[in-house]
Write an enzyme that holds these catalytic residues in place. Structure first.
Site, PDB file in Angstrom:
ATOM      1  N   PRO A  75      -1.691  -5.827   6.809  1.00 51.18           N
ATOM      2  CA  PRO A  75      -1.966  -5.279   5.473  1.00 51.18           C
ATOM      3  C   PRO A  75      -1.463  -6.223   4.375  1.00 51.18           C
ATOM      4  O   PRO A  75      -0.401  -6.838   4.531  1.00 51.18           O
ATOM      5  CB  PRO A  75      -1.181  -3.968   5.449  1.00 51.18           C
ATOM      6  CG  PRO A  75      -0.635  -3.748   6.802  1.00 51.18           C
ATOM      7  CD  PRO A  75      -0.758  -5.009   7.574  1.00 51.18           C
ATOM      8  N   HIS A  76      -2.231  -6.333   3.319  1.00 55.96           N
ATOM      9  CA  HIS A  76      -1.837  -7.158   2.172  1.00 55.96           C
ATOM     10  C   HIS A  76      -2.517  -6.589   0.939  1.00 55.96           C
ATOM     11  O   HIS A  76      -3.442  -5.785   1.062  1.00 55.96           O
ATOM     12  CB  HIS A  76      -2.221  -8.606   2.396  1.00 55.96           C
ATOM     13  CG  HIS A  76      -3.687  -8.812   2.669  1.00 55.96           C
ATOM     14  ND1 HIS A  76      -4.266  -8.476   3.881  1.00 55.96           N
ATOM     15  CD2 HIS A  76      -4.679  -9.261   1.887  1.00 55.96           C
ATOM     16  CE1 HIS A  76      -5.560  -8.731   3.830  1.00 55.96           C
ATOM     17  NE2 HIS A  76      -5.836  -9.205   2.635  1.00 55.96           N
TER      18      HIS A  76
END
Lengths: 147, 699
Positions: free
Chosen positions: A61-62
């Site tokens: 996730p980013h």
């Protein structure tokens, strides 16, 4: 891997949904001063347009472009979910994830982080070791050799 | 110093007309708008200043003024420069396509007309011509009243079309010459290559080239220049679009796990770009680029039927497969995929002019050597035997072994096994495991999920296999402990196990007679060549087209045959009557589809022919099952009364393939020309292998 911080690693977590997994990864970054709280929302938003599932049982996730303003310094959080959490949108199409890497990268450094993680995790044995690790130290030991 | 094509033309005109030319003269001669002439004249004045020549306007006439020596030099320069070049229609339409897809701005027709040096009416025609390509990729040309036009649609499709057009228009030899020596080559390039290369951002193109070159030795070694070019173009286009903040926002049907390896390469490539691009690279961009890379690895030359099909190689590959089959005691010859893969792989491997750098620490290759040791030794031996003039390093042999090994694994007989899945935890985990097993191990057809606690209620004898996530001391049956996420190596182990215990080895049929006589090879060659030519003739004439037809069947058939009059057949009315007669004798409608296989053979037909016609008017006919069929799509198959064995079997292959499986049926039902072509070309390839094989066996 330089950006590793023992405080940003949690092992043996039980997480039900991909949203919870992303939030948990984001919260670690917030708690230790890498990003500001709104970055978490942008991580959730990113996963909505583009799945952050990477394959080989990992998710990275980013934040979105808009979320970049909330990054204070580059960092990675790691959440180990030994029993897995499903990152698919469709229950029939299971995307099991056992290690979640939350990343925040300043100045396009996210590609550097992605590439290190992807390199390490391209060997499924390494993913297995990460998923079996019993402590944050063990995970740091596994990852420290990655350049 | 050099001038643009249009500047050169103006200079030539002015040198030829010493009295000067009016603005209207220039407009007429150049066939451009007034505004373009103004612009050209201004820029030309600048260009000429360096030669100390001026472009002056006197009495409403443009004239060149300068010293005699300078004028002579100018004359010489424009003579050296090639004549002004213009696009032919197809090129211009491709240029227009690329031009529209590259920008998100609205452009006016007039602007485009000026740029391409044609009238607005021509642009309108061109737009109509390119619209179907747009439609195929679900893009559209949106026309905005009084404002202009704009290309709209999904970013991924936009890039696919854009890269495709650029790739087809840029000459691959010139492309690499230019990239190696950009300054020296820019003016030497052929006009169209130059135009299309210059549509790309030169800086990003340079970076893409360097990035891909950097990974070439390790990862793109097997790619042909044309594929490398395509990759460089896709990467450049992506970087340009990312820089313009047109990142991808959706991408359908991506199997991340399959992409993992290539995604890593995509990251490495994008890492080479400046921050303006790098910062905005999202996971989707990586997936998109990975897809492109993956596509490359499997690309087989499209025109495998044509001149670049290597007959000698195909003969040797056939021998290799034969030898390995004999020694390994497993029949690889039925696997046409293996044949094609080996063809593609070995033709690239043998063409590499430089010796390959040994891959010392590649774990995959090491695993191949240990896990398939027997097969490895056999392949190594056979390779030296079949290709005595080539030296194969260990890494190269291992890649060939991979092809054989995967064929072997694939062929392992499917049996219907039943498995028990035991789980210490809740049933939920076992269910996850079950889905993964189901997906990855098709040999297992029946699953029972149970908790260890409930074991006593089960009759263990009904299970072939037992999987457990925990150790079961004292368990009365052989069982396998696996992790609930079922890792890739576990999948492999299970499948190997099944292959070993539950499969029936495919019996090896007696080896084909060893034929070493030169005469026979020549004959083989002739037969193969003729077969290929016959196949190619049929393939190249396949069309899928729309027909505005009449409401009457015979008239519709006549419409079709008339369109083929002369080239393919004579007396279209009679052929149409024969087609109808054949339909009346036995129904040709394909049940539960809107299709019919309309066919006949006759002396009036010159050569075998297959094409598809979409009818505007639905016609009621009878299906092969006696039920009514609403005919919308005619599959037309005609041939001469006497066809060669090869022609007969090729046509038979087409008709046989239609209802062979659901995928084929769907392709014939809805496929575009390109897709139908692809299907039939692959069918033909199979058929040609069969024919060749029989030819050898029967002698």
């Amino acid at each position: 891997m330089d950006a590793l911080d023992k405080d940003l690693i949690l092992v043996n977590q039980e997480i039900k949904t991909k949203e919870d997994a992303i939030k948990a990864a984001g919260q670690l970054l917030v708690d230790h001063g890498y990003v500001e709280a709104p970055y978490i929302d942008s991580m959730i938003a990113r996963n909505k347009d583009v799945s952050v599932y990477m394959g080989n049982f990992i998710a990275i996730p980013h934040g979105t472009d808009d979320g970049k303003q909330y990054i204070k310094k580059t960092g990675i959080s790691i959440i180990q979910v030994p029993w897995g959490v499903d990152f698919s949108d469709d229950p029939a199409d299971e995307k099991l994830v056992t290690v979640v890497f939350g990343i925040a990268g300043l100045n396009g450094e996210h590609l550097q982080l992605l590439s290190q993680i992807a390199l390490f995790c391209s060997d499924i044995n390494n993913v297995e070791k990460l998923a079996d690790a019993q402590s944050a130290d063990e995970i740091i030991n596994l990852l420290k050799e990655v350049e | 110093m050099l001038f643009s094509d249009r500047e050169t033309t103006i200079i030539r005109l002015l040198l030829d007309n010493e009295d000067g030319l009016t603005r209207d003269d220039l407009i007429k001669n150049l066939q451009v708008s007034k505004r373009t002439v103004y612009r050209e004249v201004a820029s030309l004045d600048n260009s000429l200043a360096r030669l100390q020549i001026r472009l002056v306007k006197q009495d409403n006439r443009y004239q060149l003024v300068g010293e005699a020596a300078q004028m002579a030099e100018l004359k010489q320069q424009v003579q050296q420069q090639p004549q002004q070049q213009v696009f032919d229609v197809r090129r211009r339409q491709n240029a227009l396509t690329a031009r529209l897809l590259l920008t998100n701005d609205v452009v006016t027709m007039q602007q485009l007309a000026d740029e391409f040096n044609v009238s607005v009416a021509t642009i309108v025609q061109d737009l109509n011509a390119i619209e179907p390509i747009f439609k195929d990729y679900r893009l559209a040309i949106s026309r905005k009243k009084a404002a202009g036009i704009q290309a709209v649609g999904k970013e991924s499709n936009r890039r696919r079309v854009l890269s495709g057009v650029l790739n087809s228009e840029i000459n691959e030899y010139e492309f690499f010459e230019y990239l190696e020596h950009p300054k020296a080559q820019a003016q030497q390039l052929e006009y169209s290559t130059r135009y299309f290369i210059q549509l790309l951002d030169q800086n990003l193109l340079k970076i893409s080239f360097q990035a891909i070159k950097g990974l070439q030795a390790a990862h793109f070694n097997q790619l042909a220049d044309s594929q490398l070019q395509q990759l460089i173009i896709v990467l450049t286009v992506s970087a340009m679009r990312i820089q313009a903040r047109q990142s991808l926002v959706e991408l359908k049907h991506v199997d991340q796990t399959k992409l993992f390896k290539d995604q890593r390469l995509a990251i490495e490539l994008f890492k080479q770009f400046p921050e303006a691009v790098r910062t905005h690279v999202n996971m989707l961009e990586l997936a998109f680029m990975a897809l492109q890379i993956q596509g490359m690895s499997f690309a087989v030359p499209k025109n495998i039927m044509l001149e670049n099909y290597d007959l000698v190689l195909s003969y040797r590959v056939r021998n290799l497969i034969q030898e390995v089959s004999n020694q390994f005691n497993w029949d690889f010859r039925q696997d046409d995929v293996l044949f094609q893969d080996l063809m593609a792989h070995l033709s690239a491997a043998l063409k590499r002019s430089y010796s390959q750098i040994p891959e010392l620490n590649n774990p995959i290759l090491q695993r191949i050597q240990t896990e398939y040791q027997n097969l490895y030794d056999i392949v190594a031996h056979s390779l030296t035997h079949v290709f005595p003039d080539n030296h194969f390093v260990a890494g190269e042999i291992a890649y060939v072994v991979i092809h054989f090994a995967s064929s072997y694994e694939k062929k392992v007989q499917k049996t219907s096994l039943s498995a028990l899945v035991l789980c210490a935890n809740g049933i939920g985990t076992a269910k996850i495991l079950e889905t993964r097993l189901r997906r990855n191990i098709p040999e297992i057809t029946h699953f029972t999920v149970s908790r260890v606690l409930d074991l006593n209620n089960l009759d263990l004898s009904q299970f072939d296999l037992v999987f457990s996530t925990i150790f079961l001391p004292g368990f009365p049956m052989k069982y396998k402990v696996i992790s609930p996420m079922l890792l890739a190596n576990e999948i492999k182990e299970i499948r190997d196990d099944i292959a070993q215990h539950y499969s029936l080895a495919a019996p090896v049929t007696p080896p084909e007679p060893d034929s070493d006589k030169l005469a026979q090879k020549t004959q083989d060659f002739q037969t193969a060549y003729q077969s290929m030519r016959a196949a190619n003739d049929i393939l190249e004439n396949i069309t899928v087209q729309d027909l505005t037809n009449s409401a009457d069947l015979l008239t519709t058939l006549t419409q079709i045959t008339t369109s083929l009059d002369g080239v393919l057949l004579t007396d279209p009315e009679e052929v149409a009557r024969l087609l109808l007669q054949r339909m009346e004798k036995a129904p040709v409608g394909i049940p539960n589809t809107p299709m019919a296989l309309v066919h006949t053979t006759s002396d009036l037909v010159k050569r075998p022919f297959f094409s598809i016609y979409n009818l505007s008017h639905v016609l009621p006919i009878t299906g092969m099952d006696g039920q009514p069929v609403q005919l919308k799509r005619v599959l037309l198959m005609v041939g001469p009364a006497k066809m060669s064995i090869v022609e007969n079997s090729l046509m038979g292959k087409i008709s046989g393939s239609i209802i062979e499986n659901d995928l084929n049926l769907e392709i014939y039902k809805t496929g575009t020309q390109a897709i139908v072509y692809q299907l039939i070309s692959s069918l033909f390839l199979d058929e040609l292998h069969m024919l060749n094989r029989n030819e050898v066996a029967s002698q």
